[in-house]
Write a protein that holds these residues in place. Structure first.
Motif, PDB file in Angstrom:
ATOM      1  N   LEU A 203       0.825  -1.206   0.000  1.00  0.00           N
ATOM      2  CA  LEU A 203       0.000   0.000   0.000  1.00  0.00           C
ATOM      3  C   LEU A 203       0.859   1.255   0.000  1.00  0.00           C
ATOM      4  CD1 LEU A 203      -2.726  -0.979   2.643  1.00  0.00           C
ATOM      5  CD2 LEU A 203      -2.961  -0.999   0.154  1.00  0.00           C
ATOM      6  N   VAL A 204       0.220   2.362  -0.394  1.00  0.00           N
ATOM      7  CA  VAL A 204       0.836   3.683  -0.375  1.00  0.00           C
ATOM      8  C   VAL A 204      -0.078   4.608   0.421  1.00  0.00           C
ATOM      9  CG1 VAL A 204       1.527   5.682  -1.762  1.00  0.00           C
ATOM     10  CG2 VAL A 204       1.969   3.360  -2.604  1.00  0.00           C
ATOM     11  N   VAL A 205       0.514   5.394   1.314  1.00  0.00           N
ATOM     12  CA  VAL A 205      -0.234   6.384   2.093  1.00  0.00           C
ATOM     13  C   VAL A 205       0.379   7.751   1.833  1.00  0.00           C
ATOM     14  CG1 VAL A 205      -0.783   7.213   4.420  1.00  0.00           C
ATOM     15  CG2 VAL A 205      -0.928   4.765   3.904  1.00  0.00           C
ATOM     16  N   TRP A 206      -0.470   8.732   1.525  1.00  0.00           N
ATOM     17  CA  TRP A 206       0.076  10.072   1.292  1.00  0.00           C
ATOM     18  C   TRP A 206      -0.934  11.159   1.659  1.00  0.00           C
ATOM     19  CZ3 TRP A 206      -1.999  13.470  -2.414  1.00  0.00           C
ATOM     20  CH2 TRP A 206      -2.888  12.916  -3.329  1.00  0.00           C
ATOM     21  N   PHE A 207      -0.384  12.335   1.942  1.00  0.00           N
ATOM     22  CA  PHE A 207      -1.225  13.502   2.213  1.00  0.00           C
ATOM     23  C   PHE A 207      -0.513  14.739   1.694  1.00  0.00           C
ATOM     24  CE2 PHE A 207       1.640  13.279   5.772  1.00  0.00           C
ATOM     25  CZ  PHE A 207       1.918  14.600   6.109  1.00  0.00           C
ATOM     26  N   GLU A 208      -1.285  15.782   1.499  1.00  0.00           N
ATOM     27  CA  GLU A 208      -0.736  17.029   0.971  1.00  0.00           C
ATOM     28  C   GLU A 208      -0.197  17.887   2.109  1.00  0.00           C
ATOM     29  OE1 GLU A 208      -2.035  20.705  -2.012  1.00  0.00           O
ATOM     30  OE2 GLU A 208      -3.525  19.243  -1.307  1.00  0.00           O
ATOM     31  N   ASN A 209       1.104  18.169   2.036  1.00  0.00           N
ATOM     32  CA  ASN A 209       1.752  19.029   3.034  1.00  0.00           C
ATOM     33  C   ASN A 209       1.704  20.464   2.524  1.00  0.00           C
ATOM     34  OD1 ASN A 209       3.629  20.488   4.641  1.00  0.00           O
ATOM     35  ND2 ASN A 209       4.670  18.559   5.175  1.00  0.00           N
ATOM     36  N   LEU A 210       0.774  21.242   3.060  1.00  0.00           N
ATOM     37  CA  LEU A 210       0.584  22.614   2.573  1.00  0.00           C
ATOM     38  C   LEU A 210       1.767  23.503   2.918  1.00  0.00           C
ATOM     39  CD1 LEU A 210      -3.198  23.176   3.431  1.00  0.00           C
ATOM     40  CD2 LEU A 210      -2.180  22.485   1.253  1.00  0.00           C
ATOM     41  N   GLU A 211       2.395  23.229   4.066  1.00  0.00           N
ATOM     42  CA  GLU A 211       3.525  24.057   4.491  1.00  0.00           C
ATOM     43  C   GLU A 211       4.702  23.935   3.532  1.00  0.00           C
ATOM     44  OE1 GLU A 211       6.544  24.469   8.323  1.00  0.00           O
ATOM     45  OE2 GLU A 211       4.601  23.476   8.564  1.00  0.00           O
TER      46      GLU A 211
ATOM     47  N   ASN B  59      -6.648  18.735   6.684  1.00  0.00           N
ATOM     48  CA  ASN B  59      -8.108  18.536   6.723  1.00  0.00           C
ATOM     49  C   ASN B  59      -8.503  17.184   7.323  1.00  0.00           C
ATOM     50  OD1 ASN B  59      -7.210  16.916   4.692  1.00  0.00           O
ATOM     51  ND2 ASN B  59      -8.358  17.925   3.044  1.00  0.00           N
ATOM     52  N   ASN B  60      -7.529  16.526   7.987  1.00  0.00           N
ATOM     53  CA  ASN B  60      -7.768  15.234   8.622  1.00  0.00           C
ATOM     54  C   ASN B  60      -8.203  14.164   7.616  1.00  0.00           C
ATOM     55  OD1 ASN B  60      -7.649  13.729  11.072  1.00  0.00           O
ATOM     56  ND2 ASN B  60      -9.887  13.666  11.125  1.00  0.00           N
ATOM     57  N   GLN B  61      -7.741  14.321   6.386  1.00  0.00           N
ATOM     58  CA  GLN B  61      -8.016  13.336   5.344  1.00  0.00           C
ATOM     59  C   GLN B  61      -6.707  12.823   4.762  1.00  0.00           C
ATOM     60  OE1 GLN B  61     -10.584  15.235   2.461  1.00  0.00           O
ATOM     61  NE2 GLN B  61     -12.427  14.658   3.583  1.00  0.00           N
ATOM     62  N   VAL B  62      -6.655  11.520   4.545  1.00  0.00           N
ATOM     63  CA  VAL B  62      -5.437  10.878   4.054  1.00  0.00           C
ATOM     64  C   VAL B  62      -5.781  10.031   2.836  1.00  0.00           C
ATOM     65  CG1 VAL B  62      -3.645   9.189   4.606  1.00  0.00           C
ATOM     66  CG2 VAL B  62      -4.358  10.846   6.320  1.00  0.00           C
ATOM     67  N   ASN B  63      -4.884  10.028   1.869  1.00  0.00           N
ATOM     68  CA  ASN B  63      -5.060   9.201   0.677  1.00  0.00           C
ATOM     69  C   ASN B  63      -4.364   7.858   0.870  1.00  0.00           C
ATOM     70  OD1 ASN B  63      -6.216  11.168  -1.555  1.00  0.00           O
ATOM     71  ND2 ASN B  63      -4.701  12.314  -0.381  1.00  0.00           N
ATOM     72  N   ILE B  64      -5.080   6.797   0.582  1.00  0.00           N
ATOM     73  CA  ILE B  64      -4.490   5.462   0.616  1.00  0.00           C
ATOM     74  C   ILE B  64      -4.755   4.796  -0.723  1.00  0.00           C
ATOM     75  CG2 ILE B  64      -6.565   4.394   1.642  1.00  0.00           C
ATOM     76  CD1 ILE B  64      -4.650   2.540   3.194  1.00  0.00           C
ATOM     77  N   GLU B  65      -3.752   4.110  -1.240  1.00  0.00           N
ATOM     78  CA  GLU B  65      -3.896   3.473  -2.554  1.00  0.00           C
ATOM     79  C   GLU B  65      -3.010   2.243  -2.635  1.00  0.00           C
ATOM     80  OE1 GLU B  65      -1.000   6.043  -5.430  1.00  0.00           O
ATOM     81  OE2 GLU B  65      -2.723   7.130  -4.596  1.00  0.00           O
ATOM     82  N   THR B  66      -3.276   1.419  -3.628  1.00  0.00           N
ATOM     83  CA  THR B  66      -2.467   0.226  -3.848  1.00  0.00           C
ATOM     84  C   THR B  66      -1.118   0.623  -4.432  1.00  0.00           C
ATOM     85  OG1 THR B  66      -3.702   0.024  -5.922  1.00  0.00           O
ATOM     86  CG2 THR B  66      -4.332  -1.437  -4.133  1.00  0.00           C
ATOM     87  N   ASP B  67      -0.085  -0.056  -3.971  1.00  0.00           N
ATOM     88  CA  ASP B  67       1.255   0.155  -4.530  1.00  0.00           C
ATOM     89  C   ASP B  67       1.354  -0.716  -5.779  1.00  0.00           C
ATOM     90  OD1 ASP B  67       3.976   0.395  -5.131  1.00  0.00           O
ATOM     91  OD2 ASP B  67       4.525   0.573  -3.012  1.00  0.00           O
TER      92      ASP B  67
END
Length: 287
Positions: free
Chosen positions: A150-158, A187-195
């Motif tokens: 799996l892959v986990v990612w989020f947008e780092n605005l900073e 926004n307390n939301q995280v993207n998860i996807e298949t690697d």
């Protein structure tokens, strides 16, 4: 001139960093008599990544060819193999993805470029936005974790970038990655996807093997005129007559084969081995 005479005991370089040699190399070595090596420290991510940090240059075939050419340049070889995968919505079935895998075979000595292909709906390609660990577990179970990474990612605005964790195959690493991402996501939301890298996706690896089998079938098909490998279908003409009413259907009637080396063309009737279509596939008998 047969396959063994052309390729036996030759050294072939396989352009990969994702362990595709596990399924590609044994098949090619057994059928063609070649010796397959993988170049050290060969970075295929420069030709595009599934996690979108690097955009693929050009088409799927172009990217595979870029890989093969680069591997030849680095090793100063004359025989190369590379593969490239793609995932797109199925053209006919809503909400289902299809996986197209190609394996390209470049022989600089004999001026050959042959491409094997597999198109399959057998894929776990998926992604989702999650907000807690319960949703994480539901997604992970659905896509075949931990056998599939799996892959986990989020947008780092900073920092104005995406924070990405790849190759997750252990539950503790998944929990840690999601927990960290949830704490830092604005926004307390995280993207998860298949690697979808081959070494983390056994389902995709099977499709790469099927594309390799298709490549070998094309290599074994030789031109009747110049005897070069890769005498393959370039066009399918529809019109197989219905067995009951004899009206043409949309099923294949004729296949056009062409040699890439000398350009010789040949038509072959009934490419699927059938002279008539089942009335159930006729728009007049079964509208």
């Amino acid at each position: 001139m047969n396959d063994q005479q052309l390729f036996n005991d030759r050294l072939a370089v396989l352009a990969t960093m994702h362990q595709k040699e596990k399924v590609i190399a044994p098949l090619l070595e057994q059928e063609l008599g070649i010796n397959v090596i993988v170049p050290q420290n060969f970075n295929t991510d420069i030709f595009g990544t599934f996690t979108r940090e690097v955009k693929r240059p050009g088409t799927q075939i172009a990217a595979a060819k870029f890989k093969a050419e680069k591997a030849l340049e680095l090793t100063r070889g004359n025989l190369a193999i590379a593969s490239e995968g793609n995932f797109t919505p199925h053209p006919l079935v809503p909400y289902i993805y299809s996986n197209r895998e190609i394996v390209i075979f470049l022989d600089k000595i004999n001026n050959l470029e042959i491409i094997g292909e597999e198109i399959s709906i057998d894929t776990n390609f998926n992604h989702q936005i999650i907000t807690n660990l319960d949703e994480t577990y539901i997604f992970a179970n659905k896509v075949g974790f931990p056998e599939h990474g799996l892959v986990v990612w989020f947008e780092n605005l900073e920092n104005r970038c995406n924070e990405i964790t790849k190759g997750i195959t252990k539950e503790i690493d998944l929990i840690t990655s999601v927990d960290l991402a949830l704490r830092h996501s604005p926004n307390n939301q995280v993207n998860i996807e298949t690697d979808m890298r081959a070494m983390y996706n056994p389902t995709r690896m099977k499709n790469i093997a099927k594309a390799t089998h298709n490549l070998l079938n094309k290599i074994s098909s030789c031109c009747p005129k110049c005897n070069a490998p890769g005498f393959e279908i370039t066009e399918i003409i529809q019109g197989l007559p219905c067995e009951f009413c004899h009206i043409p259907t949309t099923l294949p009637l004729t296949a056009i084969y062409q040699c890439k080396k000398c350009g010789f063309n040949q038509e072959k009737l009934f490419p699927n081995g059938m002279e008539f279509a089942n009335p159930a596939q006729c728009m007049y008998c079964n509208p």
